[in-house]
Write a protein that holds these residues in place. Sequence first.
Motif, mmCIF file in Angstrom:
data_model
loop_
_atom_site.group_PDB
_atom_site.id
_atom_site.type_symbol
_atom_site.label_atom_id
_atom_site.label_comp_id
_atom_site.label_asym_id
_atom_site.label_seq_id
_atom_site.Cartn_x
_atom_site.Cartn_y
_atom_site.Cartn_z
ATOM 1 N N GLY A 32 0.475 -23.912 21.579
ATOM 2 C CA GLY A 32 0.903 -24.588 22.446
ATOM 3 C C GLY A 32 1.176 -23.578 24.028
ATOM 4 N N VAL A 33 1.331 -22.016 23.600
ATOM 5 C CA VAL A 33 1.149 -21.510 24.726
ATOM 6 C C VAL A 33 -0.118 -20.390 25.116
ATOM 7 C CG1 VAL A 33 1.534 -18.440 24.350
ATOM 8 C CG2 VAL A 33 3.934 -20.340 23.682
ATOM 9 N N VAL A 34 -1.154 -20.916 24.007
ATOM 10 C CA VAL A 34 -2.492 -20.584 24.593
ATOM 11 C C VAL A 34 -3.086 -21.503 24.802
ATOM 12 C CG1 VAL A 34 -4.646 -20.278 23.325
ATOM 13 C CG2 VAL A 34 -2.104 -19.414 22.080
ATOM 14 N N PHE A 35 -2.729 -22.789 24.870
ATOM 15 C CA PHE A 35 -3.583 -23.951 25.545
ATOM 16 C C PHE A 35 -2.937 -23.424 27.560
ATOM 17 C CE2 PHE A 35 -2.390 -27.767 28.006
ATOM 18 C CZ PHE A 35 -3.692 -28.638 27.670
ATOM 19 N N TRP A 36 -1.606 -23.254 27.216
ATOM 20 C CA TRP A 36 -1.564 -23.125 29.091
ATOM 21 C C TRP A 36 -1.715 -21.564 29.455
ATOM 22 C CZ3 TRP A 36 0.272 -26.809 31.788
ATOM 23 C CH2 TRP A 36 0.304 -28.175 31.349
ATOM 24 N N VAL A 37 -1.800 -20.610 28.521
ATOM 25 C CA VAL A 37 -2.441 -19.588 28.686
ATOM 26 C C VAL A 37 -4.374 -20.098 29.815
ATOM 27 C CG1 VAL A 37 -3.606 -17.125 28.331
ATOM 28 C CG2 VAL A 37 -0.776 -18.023 27.562
ATOM 29 N N MET A 38 -5.080 -20.731 28.687
ATOM 30 C CA MET A 38 -6.261 -21.122 28.768
ATOM 31 C C MET A 38 -6.541 -21.811 30.136
ATOM 32 S SD MET A 38 -8.103 -19.397 27.196
ATOM 33 C CE MET A 38 -6.636 -17.820 26.337
ATOM 34 N N GLU A 39 -5.313 -22.347 30.113
ATOM 35 C CA GLU A 39 -5.268 -23.275 31.465
ATOM 36 C C GLU A 39 -4.973 -23.284 32.583
ATOM 37 O OE1 GLU A 39 -5.465 -27.403 31.786
ATOM 38 O OE2 GLU A 39 -6.716 -26.662 30.222
ATOM 39 N N PHE A 40 -4.336 -22.016 32.745
ATOM 40 C CA PHE A 40 -3.788 -20.809 33.899
ATOM 41 C C PHE A 40 -5.299 -20.361 34.051
ATOM 42 C CE2 PHE A 40 -2.962 -16.345 36.022
ATOM 43 C CZ PHE A 40 -2.727 -16.933 37.087
ATOM 44 N N ILE A 41 -5.977 -20.106 33.228
ATOM 45 C CA ILE A 41 -6.801 -18.743 33.285
ATOM 46 C C ILE A 41 -8.405 -19.717 34.121
ATOM 47 C CG2 ILE A 41 -9.322 -17.677 32.063
ATOM 48 C CD1 ILE A 41 -7.120 -16.654 30.523
ATOM 49 N N ARG A 42 -8.548 -20.831 33.627
ATOM 50 C CA ARG A 42 -9.309 -22.651 34.455
ATOM 51 C C ARG A 42 -8.742 -22.774 35.028
ATOM 52 N NH1 ARG A 42 -11.128 -26.601 30.765
ATOM 53 N NH2 ARG A 42 -8.801 -26.549 29.955
ATOM 54 N N SER A 43 -8.055 -22.386 36.091
ATOM 55 C CA SER A 43 -7.488 -22.440 37.232
ATOM 56 C C SER A 43 -7.472 -21.993 38.040
ATOM 57 C CB SER A 43 -5.507 -23.344 36.687
ATOM 58 O OG SER A 43 -5.589 -24.375 36.168
ATOM 59 N N THR A 44 -7.633 -20.757 37.990
ATOM 60 C CA THR A 44 -7.780 -19.304 38.763
ATOM 61 C C THR A 44 -9.504 -19.041 39.065
ATOM 62 O OG1 THR A 44 -7.271 -17.616 37.102
ATOM 63 C CG2 THR A 44 -4.874 -18.677 38.593
ATOM 64 N N PRO A 45 -9.642 -18.903 40.534
ATOM 65 C CA PRO A 45 -10.978 -18.110 40.380
ATOM 66 C C PRO A 45 -11.235 -17.090 39.794
ATOM 67 C CG PRO A 45 -9.495 -18.586 42.672
ATOM 68 C CD PRO A 45 -8.449 -18.940 41.559
ATOM 69 N N LEU A 46 -12.000 -16.751 39.591
ATOM 70 C CA LEU A 46 -12.932 -15.377 38.793
ATOM 71 C C LEU A 46 -12.516 -14.880 39.473
ATOM 72 C CD1 LEU A 46 -14.354 -14.259 36.169
ATOM 73 C CD2 LEU A 46 -16.792 -15.022 37.456
ATOM 74 N N LEU A 47 -13.346 -14.716 40.828
ATOM 75 C CA LEU A 47 -12.882 -13.199 41.654
ATOM 76 C C LEU A 47 -11.883 -12.707 41.604
ATOM 77 C CD1 LEU A 47 -14.628 -11.792 43.253
ATOM 78 C CD2 LEU A 47 -13.731 -13.284 45.632
ATOM 79 N N VAL A 48 -10.293 -13.665 41.439
ATOM 80 C CA VAL A 48 -9.068 -13.313 41.528
ATOM 81 C C VAL A 48 -8.903 -12.958 40.689
ATOM 82 C CG1 VAL A 48 -7.042 -14.613 41.749
ATOM 83 C CG2 VAL A 48 -8.704 -14.963 43.371
ATOM 84 N N GLN A 49 -9.042 -13.272 39.387
ATOM 85 C CA GLN A 49 -8.954 -12.367 38.152
ATOM 86 C C GLN A 49 -9.641 -11.162 37.977
ATOM 87 O OE1 GLN A 49 -10.492 -14.990 35.291
ATOM 88 N NE2 GLN A 49 -9.323 -16.194 35.665
ATOM 89 N N LEU A 50 -10.806 -10.985 38.843
ATOM 90 C CA LEU A 50 -11.637 -9.543 38.854
ATOM 91 C C LEU A 50 -10.717 -8.787 39.425
ATOM 92 C CD1 LEU A 50 -15.512 -11.009 39.225
ATOM 93 C CD2 LEU A 50 -14.626 -9.680 37.013
ATOM 94 N N PHE A 51 -10.655 -8.893 40.742
ATOM 95 C CA PHE A 51 -9.549 -8.073 41.947
ATOM 96 C C PHE A 51 -8.258 -8.044 40.345
ATOM 97 C CE2 PHE A 51 -10.864 -7.698 46.437
ATOM 98 C CZ PHE A 51 -11.828 -8.847 45.671
ATOM 99 N N PHE A 52 -7.674 -8.175 39.604
ATOM 100 C CA PHE A 52 -6.132 -8.069 39.577
ATOM 101 C C PHE A 52 -6.137 -7.233 38.420
ATOM 102 C CE2 PHE A 52 -3.268 -8.629 36.089
ATOM 103 C CZ PHE A 52 -1.818 -8.961 36.760
ATOM 104 N N ILE A 53 -7.683 -7.827 37.106
ATOM 105 C CA ILE A 53 -8.205 -6.589 36.516
ATOM 106 C C ILE A 53 -8.637 -5.198 37.149
ATOM 107 C CG2 ILE A 53 -9.857 -6.181 35.120
ATOM 108 C CD1 ILE A 53 -9.969 -8.843 34.254
ATOM 109 N N PHE A 54 -8.661 -5.219 37.888
ATOM 110 C CA PHE A 54 -9.837 -4.272 38.662
ATOM 111 C C PHE A 54 -8.948 -3.269 39.571
ATOM 112 C CE2 PHE A 54 -12.363 -1.145 41.435
ATOM 113 C CZ PHE A 54 -13.169 -0.658 40.095
ATOM 114 N N TYR A 55 -7.898 -3.725 40.427
ATOM 115 C CA TYR A 55 -7.367 -2.694 41.616
ATOM 116 C C TYR A 55 -5.908 -3.266 41.199
ATOM 117 C CZ TYR A 55 -11.206 -3.444 44.061
ATOM 118 O OH TYR A 55 -11.936 -3.463 44.851
ATOM 119 N N VAL A 56 -5.319 -4.588 40.462
ATOM 120 C CA VAL A 56 -3.875 -4.435 40.658
ATOM 121 C C VAL A 56 -3.794 -4.183 39.165
ATOM 122 C CG1 VAL A 56 -1.554 -6.029 39.621
ATOM 123 C CG2 VAL A 56 -3.966 -6.287 41.068
#
Length: 216
Positions: free
Chosen positions: A52-76
């Motif tokens: 269940g935890v894995v499912f919701w983590v994957m849903e969160f990733i699919r529901s947020t834009p790739l660009l936002v994720q890249l900014f988080f990884i590189f700048y945050v």
Amino acid sequence: MFDWGFVGEALPDLLNGLRYTLLATALGYVLALLLGLVVAMTRRAAPQPIAGVVFWVMEFIRSTPLLVQLFFIFYVLPGIGISLSPLTAGVIGLGVHYAAYTAEVYRSGMEGVPKGQWEAARALSLPVRRTWSAVILPQAIRRVIPALGNYLIAMFKDTPLLFAITVPEMLFEANRLGGTHFKYLETISAVGVLFIIVSALSAVLIRTLERRYAAV
């Protein structure tokens, strides 16, 4: 007027950018394939709370834009002491983002394996690892090669987003050269042509693999 001579001058830098584009795509795709497989198997075989935890983590990733994720990884992340090179951040971003999609592809392939195959493996008392490696995964992966191939092309076409975290891929080089010489038409057009060529070659390769494994 379109300056063909400038395209020739810019081509070496654009091809160097293509090298980074292909490297980020290849490494990100391998990460997406492996992580997606782990996620799919976890959702299938792990205890319900973990699945269940894995499912919701994957849903969160699919529901947020790739660009936002890249900014988080590189700048945050550097704010909490995790600093990554642009290319490493880009590969992780692409890989994790697309793992959320490849996991669903793997899951559909696993569900397509006839129930009798699972029951036969249990009847033969095959170890869990042997059941997955020799019975389930060969059949499941063969079914989903076209879908996995489509995500390879999609990832390749998403690599221009790495421009935002300063990875020197094709769009980065095109923008740099265009800004220096005030010739954006030539550089951006050349990048578009390179994307078309590589995408077309990738599609041919994927169809070849699909026909090969469909015949097995």
